[in-house]
Design a protein around this motif. Structure first.
Motif, PDB file in Angstrom:
ATOM      1  N   UNK A   1       0.820  -1.215   0.000  1.00 32.06           N
ATOM      2  CA  UNK A   1       0.000   0.000   0.000  1.00 32.06           C
ATOM      3  C   UNK A   1       0.853   1.264   0.000  1.00 32.06           C
ATOM      4  N   UNK A   2       2.035   1.199   0.627  1.00 30.50           N
ATOM      5  CA  UNK A   2       2.923   2.349   0.633  1.00 30.50           C
ATOM      6  C   UNK A   2       3.365   2.677  -0.785  1.00 30.50           C
ATOM      7  N   UNK A   3       3.615   1.659  -1.619  1.00 25.81           N
ATOM      8  CA  UNK A   3       3.977   1.904  -3.021  1.00 25.81           C
ATOM      9  C   UNK A   3       2.832   2.593  -3.765  1.00 25.81           C
ATOM     10  N   UNK A   4       1.603   2.149  -3.525  1.00 29.52           N
ATOM     11  CA  UNK A   4       0.442   2.786  -4.152  1.00 29.52           C
ATOM     12  C   UNK A   4       0.291   4.224  -3.656  1.00 29.52           C
ATOM     13  N   UNK A   5       0.529   4.429  -2.362  1.00 28.87           N
ATOM     14  CA  UNK A   5       0.475   5.778  -1.778  1.00 28.87           C
ATOM     15  C   UNK A   5       1.530   6.670  -2.436  1.00 28.87           C
ATOM     16  N   UNK A   6       2.751   6.153  -2.592  1.00 29.40           N
ATOM     17  CA  UNK A   6       3.821   6.928  -3.224  1.00 29.40           C
ATOM     18  C   UNK A   6       3.447   7.311  -4.647  1.00 29.40           C
ATOM     19  N   UNK A   7       2.829   6.397  -5.388  1.00 28.86           N
ATOM     20  CA  UNK A   7       2.382   6.711  -6.740  1.00 28.86           C
ATOM     21  C   UNK A   7       1.345   7.835  -6.726  1.00 28.86           C
TER      22      UNK A   7
ATOM     23  N   UNK B   1      -0.016   0.419  16.711  1.00 26.31           N
ATOM     24  CA  UNK B   1       0.161  -0.946  16.240  1.00 26.31           C
ATOM     25  C   UNK B   1       0.235  -0.939  14.711  1.00 26.31           C
ATOM     26  N   UNK B   2       0.719  -2.039  14.175  1.00 24.06           N
ATOM     27  CA  UNK B   2       0.736  -2.176  12.720  1.00 24.06           C
ATOM     28  C   UNK B   2      -0.663  -2.078  12.140  1.00 24.06           C
ATOM     29  N   UNK B   3      -1.641  -2.656  12.817  1.00 25.94           N
ATOM     30  CA  UNK B   3      -3.030  -2.608  12.347  1.00 25.94           C
ATOM     31  C   UNK B   3      -3.543  -1.161  12.312  1.00 25.94           C
ATOM     32  N   UNK B   4      -3.190  -0.366  13.309  1.00 19.66           N
ATOM     33  CA  UNK B   4      -3.606   1.040  13.322  1.00 19.66           C
ATOM     34  C   UNK B   4      -2.968   1.820  12.175  1.00 19.66           C
ATOM     35  N   UNK B   5      -1.689   1.556  11.921  1.00 21.31           N
ATOM     36  CA  UNK B   5      -1.010   2.255  10.822  1.00 21.31           C
ATOM     37  C   UNK B   5      -1.578   1.828   9.473  1.00 21.31           C
ATOM     38  N   UNK B   6      -1.881   0.559   9.340  1.00 24.90           N
ATOM     39  CA  UNK B   6      -2.475   0.051   8.109  1.00 24.90           C
ATOM     40  C   UNK B   6      -3.847   0.683   7.874  1.00 24.90           C
ATOM     41  N   UNK B   7      -4.646   0.792   8.918  1.00 26.82           N
ATOM     42  CA  UNK B   7      -5.966   1.428   8.793  1.00 26.82           C
ATOM     43  C   UNK B   7      -5.821   2.892   8.384  1.00 26.82           C
ATOM     44  N   UNK B   8      -4.854   3.610   8.968  1.00 21.43           N
ATOM     45  CA  UNK B   8      -4.640   5.012   8.612  1.00 21.43           C
ATOM     46  C   UNK B   8      -4.184   5.142   7.160  1.00 21.43           C
ATOM     47  N   UNK B   9      -3.321   4.248   6.718  1.00 21.15           N
ATOM     48  CA  UNK B   9      -2.861   4.276   5.332  1.00 21.15           C
ATOM     49  C   UNK B   9      -4.023   4.046   4.379  1.00 21.15           C
ATOM     50  N   UNK B  10      -4.858   3.078   4.677  1.00 17.22           N
ATOM     51  CA  UNK B  10      -6.028   2.803   3.832  1.00 17.22           C
ATOM     52  C   UNK B  10      -6.967   4.010   3.802  1.00 17.22           C
ATOM     53  N   UNK B  11      -7.100   4.689   4.928  1.00 20.32           N
ATOM     54  CA  UNK B  11      -7.971   5.865   5.006  1.00 20.32           C
ATOM     55  C   UNK B  11      -7.389   7.046   4.240  1.00 20.32           C
ATOM     56  N   UNK B  12      -6.084   7.243   4.324  1.00 16.56           N
ATOM     57  CA  UNK B  12      -5.455   8.434   3.745  1.00 16.56           C
ATOM     58  C   UNK B  12      -5.048   8.303   2.290  1.00 16.56           C
ATOM     59  N   UNK B  13      -4.960   7.100   1.777  1.00 17.33           N
ATOM     60  CA  UNK B  13      -4.453   6.914   0.414  1.00 17.33           C
ATOM     61  C   UNK B  13      -5.295   7.655  -0.628  1.00 17.33           C
TER      62      UNK B  13
END
Length: 177
Positions: free
Chosen positions: A103-109, A123-135
């Motif tokens: 997801x970080x690669x997709x975010x960078x794009x 937690x990793x789950x919290x960061x993953x949820x934030x990434x999915x929300x912010x992408x």
């Protein structure tokens, strides 16, 4: 006026300009932010340093923010040998690492830079949820979220710097080689 600076803050205040700049660069890779904080020395209290950091962060241009973000590894892949990035990302487990990296690669794009979040205490789950929300955010919105997250990271790192105990002296310190 008597200084109430902690020992770590006193060392920072008394450091040569070069040493202070190097310490600040470990906190934030923006040269504009580094210069603003170095120019404000000496700081009597940690809170004064943190306010100066917040003020400098608010003044960063988009280019300054890009420079600051370039100093951060992707979430899920701390810089090898960097204790700070490993400590800050310690909440990421193996289960989230692969998905975070993808997801970080997709975010960078989408946004042109790594996904940046204050990972300390998350937690990793919290960061993953934030990434999915912010992408899906637009770039301007995301830039301001990144500015706020960088500000949080800088405050944590500055607090560590200011509260650090005196470094242990090496046996050869102060002696000619």
């Amino acid at each position: 006026m008597t200084s109430t600076a902690s020992p770590g803050l006193s060392r920072f205040n008394e450091a040569t300009p070069e040493a202070a700049s190097a310490q600040l660069h470990e906190v934030c890779a923006s040269t504009a932010w580094d210069a603003a904080l170095a120019a404000g020395r000496p700081y009597d209290r940690l809170e004064d340093l943190l306010v100066a950091s917040d003020t400098a962060m608010a003044a960063l241009t988009a280019g300054d923010l890009a420079e600051a973000m370039a100093g951060h590894p992707p979430i899920g892949r701390p810089t090898p040998g960097d204790a700070t990035s490993a400590r800050e990302q310690s909440g990421v487990g193996a289960a989230e690492r692969e998905e975070l990296l993808a997801l970080n690669l997709a975010y960078q794009d989408a946004h042109g830079h790594v996904f940046l979040i204050c990972a300390t205490g998350r937690t990793g789950a919290q960061m993953l949820a934030a990434l999915k929300e912010r992408i899906g955010n637009d770039t301007d919105t995301e830039r301001e979220i990144v500015r706020a997250e960088l500000g949080k990271i800088n405050r944590i790192r500055l607090t560590r710097l200011a509260e650090a105990a005196a470094p242990a002296a090496s046996a050869s310190e102060g002696e000619p080689a």
